[in-house]
Enzyme design. Structure first.
Site, PDB file in Angstrom:
ATOM      1  CB  CYS A  63      12.614   2.481  -8.435  1.00 53.75           C
ATOM      2  SG  CYS A  63      12.722   4.218  -7.946  1.00 53.75           S
TER       3      CYS A  63
ATOM      4  CG  ASN B  57      10.960  -8.910  -1.930  1.00 55.50           C
ATOM      5  OD1 ASN B  57      11.296  -9.680  -1.034  1.00 55.50           O
ATOM      6  ND2 ASN B  57      10.013  -9.205  -2.802  1.00 55.50           N
TER       7      ASN B  57
ATOM      8  CG  HIS C  32      12.219  -3.878  -5.018  1.00 52.78           C
ATOM      9  ND1 HIS C  32      12.628  -4.921  -5.800  1.00 52.78           N
ATOM     10  CD2 HIS C  32      10.952  -4.194  -4.651  1.00 52.78           C
ATOM     11  CE1 HIS C  32      11.685  -5.813  -5.913  1.00 52.78           C
ATOM     12  NE2 HIS C  32      10.651  -5.395  -5.225  1.00 52.78           N
TER      13      HIS C  32
END
Length: 383
Positions: free
Chosen positions: A316, A279, A281
């Site tokens: 993040c 995804n 991240h």
């Protein structure tokens, strides 16, 4: 016309479910720990007429009251089985509402004590959750994404994770993990797990998590629509089932923000390319390792992690630089949580055997919160 080459209807578990597997070799198996343990899924084959290779190709499905579930297009479709499906040591429960899978703890999944690390446990939880989604026809190009979610570019992201480990499995131990998912209000869903020692049937851990929906393009949260909810919860238990049914258990406790100055810190952590998931991240398991980076070494040497709770505040990305901060939690809160062992067979009555910490992961530059956490540590058993 395709014909069912089963020996009889008795190979279909009560008519509720069965797997249709193509030509296969004998699957590796583990000795069952007790007679009442669920047997492996029935092996049956669809064979078609004609001589072409495609007509002889095996197909897989889960047969339920909602029809056949294929690996690609969801309920009502039957698709070819993969080699991974044939070799995987997992299957739906008899009622089709949960999924169980067995894992062997491998040498590269253990730490200095020759027992599985908490990151290993978290990775296994994620793996069995994804495999559950695949078995019922979801998650072909994301974590448990349904057909409607893929059309709308929607993904699931972790909002909260709570793991309790009562006994760490050792190298070569076999762990059986059961998982199921249920709705959690209008904005998310939850997934629970129970971990058992396969040889003894002893519960060695439990976990629960909350997930929210995000638009993969805008990276903004989105409410779960009725269409997605209907697809996603088609194979969920109808009645509420919780891994932690106890009142006031520690999985429900809020996590206070850790304030500066921190007692312990590890600054300048940088995500690796390998930390990014499908995804785009940083994977949620990576945060666990970052939280532990700021733990004092004397606690690591004398204690082992019993409970970890993480609240995920923001994504993040690969270019972010992260600071990991830890503080000893104040005595009042620590006492309340260390008592929340939820019937753990490893629980002791001596509260001096426990240490409790608050954690914060933040962006180094602007101080934005990435993650809040709490850990409870118990004194290592004598060896």
């Amino acid at each position: 016309m395709m014909k069912l080459s089963c020996n009889a209807v008795d190979q279909i578990h009560g008519g509720a479910q069965c797997r249709f597997l193509g030509p296969h070799k004998s699957r590796p198996g583990f000795a069952r720990r007790r007679k009442e343990a669920p047997s492996p899924p029935s092996i049956v084959t669809y064979s078609g007429g004609g001589s072409s290779s495609s007509s002889r190709r095996g197909i897989v499905a889960v047969v339920s009251d909602r029809g056949a579930v294929g690996a690609e297009n969801g309920p009502g479709r039957v698709e070819p089985i993969s080699l991974a499906d044939r070799l995987r040591q997992g299957s739906l429960a008899e009622d089709g509402k949960s999924y169980r899978e067995c894992f062997i703890v491998r040498s590269y999944e253990v730490g200095m004590n020759k027992t599985a690390t908490v990151e290993t446990i978290a990775n296994l939880l994620q793996e069995v959750g994804c495999n559950h989604a695949q078995v019922v026809g979801f998650s072909t190009d994301g974590f448990a994404t349904t057909t409607t979610m893929r059309e709308l570019h929607l993904i699931w992201v972790t909002a909260r994770m709570h793991i309790e480990i009562y006994k760490y499995p050792a190298w070569s131990d076999v762990v059986e993990i059961e998982t199921w998912c249920q709705g959690d209000g209008r904005i998310g869903t939850r997934r629970d797990w129970i971990l058992k020692d396969y040889a003894t049937g002893q519960v060695i851990g439990r976990a629960t998590s909350k997930w929210v929906m995000m638009n993969q393009d805008t990276r903004r949260l989105q409410k779960v629509s009725d269409d997605v909810r209907e697809e996603h919860l088609a194979f969920a238990p109808r009645e509420l089932r919780l891994a932690f049914p106890e009142k006031n258990n520690s999985s429900l406790k809020k996590i206070a923000k850790l304030e500066d100055p921190a007692q312990y810190s590890r600054l300048g952590l940088v995500p690796r390319r390998a930390d990014l998931d499908m995804n785009q991240h940083v994977n949620n398991v990576t945060y666990i390792g970052w939280v532990l980076e700021s733990m004092p070494q004397e606690v690591i040497d004398s204690h082992e992690l019993q409970t970890i709770t993480l609240d995920y505040r923001r994504e993040c990305q690969q270019d972010d630089i992260v600071d990991s901060l830890s503080n000893v939690e104040n005595a009042e809160n620590a006492e309340a949580s260390s008592k929340g062992t939820n019937g753990s067979p490893a629980a002791t009555e001596n509260q001096n055997d426990y240490r409790q910490f608050l954690h914060l992961l933040r962006i180094s530059g602007d101080g934005s919160e990435i993650n809040r956490g709490r850990t409870v540590w118990r004194k290592k058993p004598a060896r």
